[in-house]
Design an enzyme around this catalytic site. Sequence first.
Site, short mmCIF file in Angstrom:
data_model
loop_
_atom_site.label_atom_id
_atom_site.label_comp_id
_atom_site.label_asym_id
_atom_site.label_seq_id
_atom_site.Cartn_x
_atom_site.Cartn_y
_atom_site.Cartn_z
N ASP A 60 37.74 40.14 36.67
CA ASP A 60 39.17 40.00 36.45
C ASP A 60 39.39 39.46 35.01
O ASP A 60 40.00 38.98 34.32
CB ASP A 60 39.70 39.25 36.84
CG ASP A 60 40.52 39.90 38.38
OD1 ASP A 60 41.18 40.90 38.17
OD2 ASP A 60 41.17 38.94 39.60
C1 BGC Z 1 40.05 37.98 42.63
C2 BGC Z 1 38.95 39.12 42.68
C3 BGC Z 1 37.78 39.36 41.53
C4 BGC Z 1 37.31 37.99 41.77
C5 BGC Z 1 36.00 38.19 40.25
C6 BGC Z 1 38.42 36.56 42.53
O1 BGC Z 1 39.11 35.84 42.36
O2 BGC Z 1 40.49 37.85 43.93
O3 BGC Z 1 39.44 40.33 42.84
O4 BGC Z 1 37.26 40.11 42.29
O5 BGC Z 1 37.98 37.35 41.31
O6 BGC Z 1 37.17 37.84 38.79
#
Ligand code: BGC
Length: 832
Positions: free
Chosen positions: A487
Amino acid sequence: MEQQKRYGHFDDNNREYVITDPQTPWPWINYLGNEDFFSLISNTAGGYSFYKDAKFRRITRYRYNNVPMDNGGRYFYIKDGDTVWNPGWKPCKTPLDFYECRHGMSYTRVTGRKNGVEASVLFFVPLKKWAEVQKLTLKNESNEVKNLKLFSFEEWCLWNAATDMENFQRNFSTGEVEIEGSTIYHKTEYRERRNHYAFYHVNTEIQGFDTDRETFVGLYNEFADPQVVMEGRPRNSHAHGWSPIASHYIEVTLKPGESKDFVFLLGYIENEQDKKFSAPQVINKDKAHALIAELDTTAKVDKAFAELCEYWDALLNIYKVRTGNDKLDRMVNIWNQYQCMVTFNFSRSASFFESGVGRGMGFRDSNQDLVGFVHQIPPRARQRIIDIASTQFPDGGCYHQYQPLTKRGNNDIGGGFNDDPCWLIFGTVAYIKETGDFSILDEMVPFDNQPGSEVTLFEHLKISMDHVIKNLGPHMLPLIGRADWNDCLNLNCFSWDPNESFQTTENVSEGTKAESLMIAGLFVVTGKDYVALCNKIEELKNGKIDNFNSSTLKSFNFSAEAERMQKAVDAMIEAVKKHGWDGEWYLRAYDFYGNKIGSNECEEAKIFIESQGWCTMAEIGAEDGMVAKSLDSCKKYLECEHGMVLNNPAFTKYIYEYGEISSYPEGYKENAGIFCHNNPWVIIGECIAGRGNDAWSHYAKILPSYVEEKYQTLHKVEPYVNCQMVAGKDAFKPGEGKNSWLTGTAAWMWYTVSEFILGIKPDYDGIRIDPCLPETAGDYTVNRKFRDAEYEITIHPNGQQKGVKSVTLDGQKIDGTVIPYSAGKHTVEVVM
Ligand code: BGC
């Protein structure tokens, strides 16, 4: 190594983690409830309850980011002469003669002893009930008669947890309660649009109560010294506005050796619109009375508790391993599966790191969580897939998150995360392999929850794949959109404004060239699955069954579709080999300008874990040695004492064109933290490559039971579950954990160990046996329930890391490694 203090230990026979010191390095919590009514409870009984949705139906109040940490919860104050204490030590923090907290499967038991009195509280949510039971047992272990004053305490939340925290100009005037016998009802906003209320009941006569917080606590006192408790005298306050609470006052006399049970019940009720009131302004309590009547004696509560324990027995009997290694067995048989249920229920919504108001259910998150849960209760997984797919858009894109109560996509975050669609294939395939239920593909599922827009679930899968194909960049690799799984890799964001969200801001997206190698690998893996699914359907259609109702699927040419997608997969593999290989590892991405990310040419963050994981799982370029090199590079550059870091070296400065990833200090979160979620991707890559020793050593590093043994203080968070992130080698304090419980790590650890290490893989026609083990592994047995069959599978590794020599089913050698499915009990012997 510094000697680490221990705060508890595993009790495998009871499936509990036993905390023996209330002052854990961080609150160590548990989850109560399995379906609708949920509670979070810490080892000192802090936490809160909600119905279905931690944002919209918060029942009790909790203050995140409080000082001290974890203040607020369900508290019992015991006043014995001048001493006031709590069974869970907090909030009074009166030193106890004995303290113990046992976190078990959907229950928690907190026991304290002080001056010859033992108080033990069992907290749980009975199956199918919208209530938390708190069974308090008081026992006089002294030689004298004890006259105790008991005060219970819960603080109501005004339902919407977000506005409860901010809209005080309204909140302080809306609070309303009713008191009837030993039940305190919370009915704020019931007079208008709400048709739900909550109650707090005790199954005995009370000698007083309080419902107004300031009266009970005192404006200048705290939870640690509420004025009513200190004075030993309730005020029978009736809340009008301000902050409503619920506190019972009970006088308890105990002879030496005598013990008494009290059943406290925190319940939630919904009434039909036309049955809201029994008299003007008076709530209709029929349903509350009925619920109370079901749980108003110790015997009834004990029965409900036994049912809950049986429920968990059954769930944990579906997959059971005996390896002789306690640390492995307890994670596989108990805690990993338990955490998978919790992540399935909550996605990333409510924990002690997720406030319950921010993120609902994630599209990608929930699909991954499902893989850890599908063997437990397949019908719930089925419904979840439909719910998730209903938040998709007609072009295959989808909402990144949705609210569990409304099941509506979350507009604040929107869509545009280009890995999201692929995960729908990942989740659906896992469901069908577990159940053999192809009919799910025939379900009519809307777009964006719009009635009238329904197409079959299969078509949702198809447009998911197409979404990737239709969004390729200059290297024919998938465009990343706002971000892929990571993200924080925001390649179209370009933000210098701290008031902008990294994840939703796209300051420049026209003409973007930003491409993701992680999505490329993910596409190849899920694309192969999709092709295999299409071929399987074709086989079933022509041969054994033709059970699709929808005319689209009846006439659909699945083999042509398989061919079409295989071509796209092949093209993707070529693109990765051509443009995604850096010499020793796979690149991570191309940025907006088409520059490489995760390359030896980069100044920092030369290598990233995600693309190594997905491209090795996809076996891209295995024949050219790429997979082996990539896996070796993970060991060389990413691995450290506590696991594999996300990228290396860490970013030391903010990079405008990369976004949030470079905003974190070195070693934390997505900037070179050990983001546990993605370690299993590399471990699976190792397993597919047959490198069992390496797979195991990576796995054990982040396996909670191994960490528990060594690092309770350093690790800080709960030692019985995985956490999202452990500070990496570049961090100030490597090894420190954060964001426990709600992480895709749970499902991935499960998928890795159950299917790739121990090698028991559900497949369309049966169970595929394909272990990948360290050379030191001894014989082991897995009991696996699968559809209507039960298999007892014993594996003899013979020092081999990979490769099954023979499979014997019920005394007969079979061809190949897939045990064909047939109902009933079977014994299987596997020689490697
Ligand atoms: C989110 C995921 C994401 C991951 C890496 C998590 O906090 O829920 O959707 O893929 O972080 O960024």
